[in-house]
Design a protein around this motif. Structure first.
Motif, PDB file in Angstrom:
ATOM      1  N   LEU A  36       0.824  -1.209   0.000  1.00 16.81           N
ATOM      2  CA  LEU A  36       0.000   0.000   0.000  1.00 16.81           C
ATOM      3  C   LEU A  36       0.862   1.264   0.000  1.00 16.81           C
ATOM      4  CD1 LEU A  36      -2.902  -0.918   2.461  1.00 16.81           C
ATOM      5  CD2 LEU A  36      -2.985  -0.759  -0.034  1.00 16.81           C
ATOM      6  N   PHE A  37       2.002   1.204   0.681  1.00 22.87           N
ATOM      7  CA  PHE A  37       2.885   2.366   0.669  1.00 22.87           C
ATOM      8  C   PHE A  37       3.400   2.652  -0.736  1.00 22.87           C
ATOM      9  CE2 PHE A  37       7.371   3.687   0.596  1.00 22.87           C
ATOM     10  CZ  PHE A  37       7.204   5.005   0.986  1.00 22.87           C
ATOM     11  N   GLN A  38       3.902   1.626  -1.412  1.00 22.25           N
ATOM     12  CA  GLN A  38       4.443   1.845  -2.748  1.00 22.25           C
ATOM     13  C   GLN A  38       3.342   2.229  -3.739  1.00 22.25           C
ATOM     14  OE1 GLN A  38       7.699  -0.711  -4.089  1.00 22.25           O
ATOM     15  NE2 GLN A  38       7.599  -1.804  -2.150  1.00 22.25           N
ATOM     16  N   LEU A  39       2.135   1.707  -3.545  1.00 17.29           N
ATOM     17  CA  LEU A  39       1.020   2.106  -4.391  1.00 17.29           C
ATOM     18  C   LEU A  39       0.646   3.568  -4.132  1.00 17.29           C
ATOM     19  CD1 LEU A  39      -0.672   0.589  -6.517  1.00 17.29           C
ATOM     20  CD2 LEU A  39      -2.425   0.286  -4.755  1.00 17.29           C
ATOM     21  N   SER A  40       0.691   3.968  -2.871  1.00 18.03           N
ATOM     22  CA  SER A  40       0.411   5.366  -2.544  1.00 18.03           C
ATOM     23  C   SER A  40       1.470   6.293  -3.123  1.00 18.03           C
ATOM     24  CB  SER A  40       0.348   5.538  -1.021  1.00 18.03           C
ATOM     25  OG  SER A  40       0.082   6.878  -0.668  1.00 18.03           O
ATOM     26  N   MET A  41       2.718   5.832  -3.160  1.00 17.45           N
ATOM     27  CA  MET A  41       3.781   6.634  -3.740  1.00 17.45           C
ATOM     28  C   MET A  41       3.634   6.767  -5.250  1.00 17.45           C
ATOM     29  SD  MET A  41       5.532   7.836  -1.315  1.00 17.45           S
ATOM     30  CE  MET A  41       6.923   8.500  -2.221  1.00 17.45           C
ATOM     31  N   VAL A  42       2.938   5.830  -5.905  1.00 19.41           N
ATOM     32  CA  VAL A  42       2.656   5.966  -7.330  1.00 19.41           C
ATOM     33  C   VAL A  42       1.767   7.185  -7.566  1.00 19.41           C
ATOM     34  CG1 VAL A  42       1.524   4.905  -9.310  1.00 19.41           C
ATOM     35  CG2 VAL A  42       2.946   3.519  -7.811  1.00 19.41           C
ATOM     36  N   GLY A  43       0.683   7.292  -6.775  1.00 22.73           N
ATOM     37  CA  GLY A  43      -0.171   8.473  -6.887  1.00 22.73           C
ATOM     38  C   GLY A  43       0.572   9.747  -6.541  1.00 22.73           C
ATOM     39  N   PHE A  44       1.448   9.669  -5.538  1.00 27.57           N
ATOM     40  CA  PHE A  44       2.248  10.835  -5.143  1.00 27.57           C
ATOM     41  C   PHE A  44       3.193  11.244  -6.269  1.00 27.57           C
ATOM     42  CE2 PHE A  44       5.391  12.946  -2.235  1.00 27.57           C
ATOM     43  CZ  PHE A  44       4.518  13.908  -1.746  1.00 27.57           C
ATOM     44  N   ALA A  45       3.767  10.253  -6.956  1.00 27.44           N
ATOM     45  CA  ALA A  45       4.669  10.537  -8.076  1.00 27.44           C
ATOM     46  C   ALA A  45       3.909  11.157  -9.243  1.00 27.44           C
ATOM     47  CB  ALA A  45       5.361   9.252  -8.525  1.00 27.44           C
ATOM     48  N   PHE A  46       2.699  10.663  -9.527  1.00 25.00           N
ATOM     49  CA  PHE A  46       1.868  11.258 -10.573  1.00 25.00           C
ATOM     50  C   PHE A  46       1.628  12.732 -10.269  1.00 25.00           C
ATOM     51  CE2 PHE A  46      -0.073   6.969 -11.754  1.00 25.00           C
ATOM     52  CZ  PHE A  46       0.617   6.909 -12.944  1.00 25.00           C
ATOM     53  N   MET A  47       1.311  13.020  -9.011  1.00 31.56           N
ATOM     54  CA  MET A  47       1.008  14.394  -8.629  1.00 31.56           C
ATOM     55  C   MET A  47       2.224  15.299  -8.769  1.00 31.56           C
ATOM     56  SD  MET A  47       1.304  16.813  -5.990  1.00 31.56           S
ATOM     57  CE  MET A  47       1.771  15.825  -4.569  1.00 31.56           C
ATOM     58  N   LEU A  48       3.371  14.847  -8.280  1.00 29.68           N
ATOM     59  CA  LEU A  48       4.578  15.670  -8.359  1.00 29.68           C
ATOM     60  C   LEU A  48       5.023  15.894  -9.800  1.00 29.68           C
ATOM     61  CD1 LEU A  48       6.774  14.326  -5.400  1.00 29.68           C
ATOM     62  CD2 LEU A  48       5.441  16.431  -5.497  1.00 29.68           C
ATOM     63  N   SER A  49       4.843  14.886 -10.650  1.00 28.47           N
ATOM     64  CA  SER A  49       5.257  15.016 -12.049  1.00 28.47           C
ATOM     65  C   SER A  49       4.452  16.073 -12.796  1.00 28.47           C
ATOM     66  CB  SER A  49       5.149  13.668 -12.766  1.00 28.47           C
ATOM     67  OG  SER A  49       3.802  13.248 -12.847  1.00 28.47           O
ATOM     68  N   SER A  50       3.281  16.435 -12.269  1.00 22.90           N
ATOM     69  CA  SER A  50       2.474  17.479 -12.907  1.00 22.90           C
ATOM     70  C   SER A  50       3.111  18.851 -12.763  1.00 22.90           C
ATOM     71  CB  SER A  50       1.061  17.495 -12.305  1.00 22.90           C
ATOM     72  OG  SER A  50       0.415  16.255 -12.471  1.00 22.90           O
TER      73      SER A  50
END
Length: 298
Positions: free
Chosen positions: A143-157
């Motif tokens: 769940l942590f690494q999956l949450s970091m995927v969403g976090f990475a999507f957000m930062l890449s914007s």
């Protein structure tokens, strides 16, 4: 007739499959970044003595889990730099196929990475992995690494160049105690690494001695052993990690669509389902072109 056949679910599945293969080929081309998170845990754990685990173990595993995050966000930013997605969108790419392909691939990588961390830890006989429930530890890392995927999507914007990205990880556990109000803990919990650091501390304290039984799946919602303050439980952290994944993923979609006014007009706030321009908008107005089209149909 052919154009209409290519605009349904079959086109979505075709695009999703092609993009998934593209992600696999990119990962295979960058083997070092891909396999580093998988095998770094084995290397680092083999260098650490069991007596040292309680002190630096949580920090070590947080660093291991962040290796994949670097590669994720770098891949997103490089794709933006090369304008690959814009080119695919102009050729009729569905936004839903794009996002779903990335989520599927990163979900697979998170699954493999989480399993490798736990299996290596059990192989090296650390109490952290042997005494705590396998499912409890696995779900935490996944769940942590999956949450970091969403976090990475957000930062890449907000990041336009991969060279300007630098990962900064801070591990401070002060909000998860009785000295701070719930408001500060909520704000602190919006950042997934803080949740992982808190969970690792609970799991490490629950197995601080070989006699400790650790945290079982049935007791995940109860106060962890040796946790006198009991401000947050493992189950609470699961809920927070799931919530932050959806939060940052939706924020990423919102800002991604907000940067393209045309896509916002066609699809609203989220144009994930209908990003392909309608056929009416591309109907040729020139009489010669129309005549040629009629001849070809005949």
């Amino acid at each position: 007739m052919d154009l209409n056949l290519q605009r349904g679910s079959s086109l979505l599945i075709q695009q999703f499959t092609a993009l998934l293969k593209k992600n696999f080929l990119l990962s295979w081309r960058n083997k070092r970044e891909t396999f580093l998170p998988l095998f770094s845990s084995l290397f680092l754990l083999s260098l650490m003595d069991k007596t040292m685990f309680g002190g630096i173990g949580p920090t070590l595993f947080l660093a291991i889990s962040m290796f994949g995050f670097d590669f994720q966000i770098s891949s997103f930013i490089k794709e933006k730099e090369l304008k690959l997605r814009q080119a695919m969108w102009m050729m009729g790419l569905y936004d839903s196929a794009y996002w779903l392909s990335w989520l599927t691939w990163e979900g697979i990588m998170a699954l493999v990475s989480s399993l490798s961390i736990i299996l290596f830890g059990m192989m090296l006989q650390f109490d952290f992995f042997l005494n705590n429930s396998f499912l409890v530890v696995f779900l935490l890392f996944f769940l942590f690494q999956l949450s970091m995927v969403g976090f990475a999507f957000m930062l890449s914007s907000f990041i336009t160049k991969s060279s300007s990205f630098t990962t900064i990880v801070m591990i401070i556990g002060f909000p998860y105690n009785d000295n701070f109000a719930d408001f500060y803990r909520i704000i602190w919990s919006l950042c997934p690494p803080n949740l992982l650091a808190g969970a690792l501390r609970l799991l490490a304290d629950a197995t601080s001695t070989p006699q400790d039984q650790g945290i079982s799946w049935s007791r995940r919602a109860e106060c962890a052993p040796n946790d006198l303050e009991c401000v947050i439980t493992i189950n609470d952290i699961y809920i927070w990690l799931t919530a932050t994944f959806f939060l940052w993923f939706l924020v990423a979609i919102y800002f991604d669509n907000g940067k393209d006014a045309k896509k916002v007009e066609e699809g609203g706030i989220c144009s994930c389902i209908g990003s392909v321009p309608s056929l009416e908008h591309i109907t040729p107005d020139d009489e010669d072109v129309l005549q040629e089209k009629i001849i070809i149909k005949e």
